[in-house]
Design a protein around this motif. Structure first.
Motif, mmCIF file in Angstrom:
data_model
loop_
_atom_site.group_PDB
_atom_site.id
_atom_site.type_symbol
_atom_site.label_atom_id
_atom_site.label_comp_id
_atom_site.label_asym_id
_atom_site.label_seq_id
_atom_site.Cartn_x
_atom_site.Cartn_y
_atom_site.Cartn_z
ATOM 1 N N ASP B 195 0.865 -1.248 0.108
ATOM 2 C CA ASP B 195 0.014 -0.101 0.051
ATOM 3 C C ASP B 195 0.520 1.166 -0.031
ATOM 4 O O ASP B 195 0.236 2.586 -0.686
ATOM 5 C CB ASP B 195 -0.955 -0.215 1.560
ATOM 6 N N PHE B 196 1.853 1.686 0.936
ATOM 7 C CA PHE B 196 2.510 2.184 1.329
ATOM 8 C C PHE B 196 3.769 2.344 -0.021
ATOM 9 O O PHE B 196 3.444 3.665 -0.157
ATOM 10 C CB PHE B 196 3.669 1.592 1.955
ATOM 11 N N ASP B 199 1.029 4.211 -3.196
ATOM 12 C CA ASP B 199 0.250 5.507 -2.354
ATOM 13 C C ASP B 199 1.579 6.456 -2.917
ATOM 14 O O ASP B 199 1.266 7.379 -3.004
ATOM 15 C CB ASP B 199 -0.010 5.362 -1.181
ATOM 16 N N SER B 200 2.824 6.015 -2.187
ATOM 17 C CA SER B 200 3.620 6.918 -2.332
ATOM 18 C C SER B 200 4.252 7.431 -3.718
ATOM 19 O O SER B 200 5.146 7.827 -4.591
ATOM 20 C CB SER B 200 5.378 6.231 -1.180
#
Ligand SMILES: Nc1nc2c(ncn2[C@@H]2O[C@H](COP(=O)(O)OP(=O)(O)OP(=O)(O)O)[C@@H](O)[C@H]2O)c(=O)[nH]1
Ligand SMILES: [Mg+2]
Lengths: 166, 574
Positions: B195-196, B199-200
């Protein structure tokens, strides 16, 4: 075994990490180490003769620079809104966060923790406002102190019970 | 279809023939009120169309691709709008199809890569590559495959099946002997990292994190629509097992699709994914040498051959040494104390009489290289009869007419003839030769004595003849006399060297004719007459004796009587 993902959300420095640490390992530290991203822990508890594996996602606190990523809360069975009772603005932040999360994952059990209850002299929230909020939103609101270990177990158990009995 | 067209015909006819009321009646009669209503209202009813559509499609397919091309824009639009609304629906539907298709393409590409790698490696010529080449030839695999096989060592230690939305662990499998991490945390964390990153880094939607490296550990993450599979690998795994992982994840989606969709934290249903996950726990360990390389056999063979050769050589050498030693021990004057083989050399030590045979000269006879024989000899005097004989010969220098022999009692036996002077000193000298205890010269004679015997015979063989009643020899006696004088002189000389004196007895004889007295006188006279002639020729008078024998025989013929009238000689030594 039954597993449930639970998220800790709230403004920064409200004590999310401290609460998880108290709940999972029974320890507490005054030192503040802000969480970057997300930190995961787990604890198995027994609810109504059923073992439940709680996977706790301790998400970084939200401030003006860093919004919480909604992808982290996806898939949660319930979450805890952590409020720092000594900073009333963290209550507002919790409320706004909740409506955001609701958009993402819909209605799931929620508990609001008013943390740092040991700091009575600096307490900024009055009980009436809380009562009102609790009535209006139908949330369970619990005062807690990670430092003294008050209300922590109760909070997590209550959330797990709500999740299971859904 | 038939229905539809007849309907159409009917309706068109009816619209063209808008005639009298009788027709209307007939129509009402034939069709009934329902059909009539439908004819009046000529709009197509969906029920009819849905019934007719499949057949219509088949017909239109036969009429070449008109329908297909007509449908293209609509279908494209439909897909586009489906993707716009929720791309997950399509991607979920296509997932089982796209996976294998993509892998096919990728494996073809990989095959190409292997091929070019193969060609590239073909030219490398390290000893390692030589070994791999052998292995490739032996197993019938391509060289590149062998290289990959031998260089990729890995173990899939752990497989996690993770629910995509919640990050909750659905199932895990850990290889034996591996200490597993807390899979619950790992799976949640992996999801969080996914997820990180999504998103990043604003990656393309649908892309996902697929590899994590941490020291020796690699985590390969395969993402499906509803579940992830994370494989924790130690070492370097070949890319092709990724295909296996994808396969497994697809199967799990097929088998557990409903459970995945309605997952609420209870993972018991996913126990059925275990056998699939088990497939993922692959490992490629360091190649154990379960088959021995032919090189090793060749090497061992050579080694054995070498040892065999060596030991055969050693055996031969030992045999030669034994023969040599026995041979040497039989040699007089050689005593062997120690003999051995060392570093393919023959070491011999012992005692040797200086007169004994040279041991090295025997080495070659016994198939030993004299250069490989190292000998240490202490000198000594051997009493072996053979050597004593040699020693005596060296010391006494016997003439060729003499033979030596030494018997077991170490007695030197000298036989033959020699000069008196040599004979005189040989006894004494022989006793000084080491090893000689006694000297036997019984059969050793001086030359002089022999010659004297010869002369004696010669002298005694001569006779001088006389006429009847005469004491003057016949005239032809002169050469006999001369010979006689020579012989007597030589004999006298020889006898001298032997410390002896020669006495010549001159015997006069007569025939039977005449009286005994006369005959004695005549014979005496004949002897005296010869004596006188010898003295005249310088013979020592002292050695000359005379003897009158008278008539000694009785012969009756003339010739016999002539020989009876003679003088002969007797030689004695004193
Ligand atoms: N007195 C008191 N202090 C607390 C309590 N809980 C947390 N703290 C302190 O508050 C500070 C922040 O605590 P954290 O648990 O790190 O807060 P957090 O919500 O995880 O913060 P971020 O990760 O930055 O969002 C620390 O210094 C804690 O010691 C509490 O119950 N009582
Ligand atoms: Mg924290």
């Amino acid at each position: 075994m039954l597993q449930k993902k639970i998220c800790m959300v709230g403004a920064f420095a409200t004590g999310k990490t401290s609460l998880v640490s108290r709940f999972v390992r029974g320890i507490y530290s005054d030192k503040y180490q802000t969480t970057v991203g997300v930190k995961i822990d787990k604890k198995t508890i027994q609810i109504q003769e059923q073992m439940v594996n709680l996977i706790l996602w301790d998400i970084h606190g939200e401030d003006e620079f860093q919004k919480i990523r909604m992808s982290y809360v996806r898939g949660s069975s319930g979450y805890i809104l952590v409020v720092d009772g000594t900073r009333s603005e963290t209550l507002d932040k919790a409320i706004s966060l909740q409506s955001e999360i609701k958009k993402e994952i819909g209605d799931v059990p929620i508990i609001m923790m008013l943390n740092k209850s040991d700091l009575t002299s600096e307490w900024e929230l009055d009980d009436q406002t809380i009562e009102q909020l609790s009535q209006e939103k139908k949330w369970t609101v619990i005062k807690s102190s990670a430092k003294e270990g008050l209300g922590v177990e109760k909070c997590f158990n209550s959330l797990a019970t709500q999740i299971i009995s859904q | 279809m038939q229905n539809l067209s007849s309907d159409k015909n009917l309706s068109s006819q009816s619209s063209q023939d808008e005639s009298g009321p009788s027709l209307d009646e007939l129509r009402a009669l034939l069709l009934g009120p329902e059909l009539q209503a439908r004819i009046k209202n000529l709009k197509l009813r969906p029920e009819d169309v849905s019934r007719a559509l499949p057949e219509a499609l088949i017909l239109s397919a036969e009429e070449q691709e008109k329908l297909t091309s007509a449908a293209v824009p609509t279908v494209e639009d439909a897909i586009r709008s489906s993707v716009n609304q929720d791309h997950n629906i399509l991607s979920e539907a296509l997932f089982p199809v796209i996976g294998p298709a993509t892998r096919k393409a990728v494996s073809a590409a990989l095959q190409n890569l292997t091929q070019s790698l193969n060609e590239g490696l073909e030219h490398s010529l390290s000893p390692q590559s030589f070994q791999w080449r052998l292995e490739a030839a032996r197993t019938g695999k391509s060289f590149a495959e062998i290289v990959l096989l031998r260089t990729l060592l890995y173990q899939v230690e752990q497989v996690l099946l993770i629910h995509k939305d919640t990050g909750l662990l659905l199932q895990q499998l850990v290889a034996d002997t591996v200490v597993a991490q807390d899979a619950d945390l790992v799976s949640a964390m992996l999801t969080a990292i996914q997820d990180f990153i999504k998103d990043s880094f604003r990656v393309e939607r649908g892309d996902s994190l697929d590899t994590l490296h941490f020291g020796e550990l690699t985590v390969w993450i395969e993402a499906g629509p509803q579940a992830l599979m994370a494989c924790v690998i130690r070492g370097t795994a070949p890319q092709e097992i990724r295909g296996l992982f994808q396969d497994v994840l697809e199967k799990i989606h097929l088998v557990c699709g409903q459970d995945l969709k309605h997952f609420h934290g209870d993972n018991t249903a996913f126990a059925q994914s275990q056998p699939y996950l088990q497939e993922c726990l692959q490992a490629q360990f360091k190649p154990k040498r379960n088959s021995i390389s032919p090189l090793v056999w060749v090497f061992l063979g050579l080694l054995l051959l070498g040892i065999g050769w060596q030991s055969f050589g050693l055996y031969q050498q030992r045999k030669a040494l034994n023969n040599y030693v026995t041979n040497l021990q039989q040699q007089p004057g050689v005593v062997i104390i120690n003999s051995k083989l060392k570093n393919r050399k023959v070491l011999i030590s012992g005692m040797r009489d200086p007169l004994a045979i040279d041991p090295l000269s025997l080495a070659e006879q016994n198939d030993l290289n004299p250069q490989k024989v190292q000998a240490q000899w202490a000198p000594f005097l051997s009493f072996d009869p053979a050597l004593v004989k040699t020693r005596a010969e060296k010391k006494l220098k016997p003439p060729k007419t003499v033979a030596f022999s030494v018997n077991a009692q170490n007695t030197l036996v000298i036989t033959g003839t020699a000069e008196q002077s040599w004979i005189q000193q040989v006894r004494e000298q022989a006793l000084q030769v080491p090893g000689i205890v006694q000297v036997n010269t019984e059969q050793l004679q001086p030359f002089e004595k022999q010659a004297l015997e010869l002369l004696k015979d010669q002298i005694e063989g001569r006779s001088i003849l006389f006429g009847i009643g005469r004491w003057k020899p016949l005239t032809n006696s002169e050469p006999i006399l001369s010979q006689l004088v020579q012989d007597i002189k030589a004999a006298t000389q020889l006898a001298n060297t032997l410390n002896q004196n020669v006495i010549i007895s001159i015997e006069g004889r007569t025939d039977r004719v005449g009286t005994e007295r006369e005959n004695l006188l005549v014979s005496q006279a004949r002897a005296e007459s010869i004596r006188a002639r010898l003295i005249r020729r310088q013979i020592e008078p002292a050695i000359l004796r005379t003897q009158a024998l008278g008539a000694t025989q009785n012969t009756h013929n003339q010739e016999g009587r002539l020989s009876e009238r003679r003088v002969s000689f007797k030689v004695t030594l004193e």
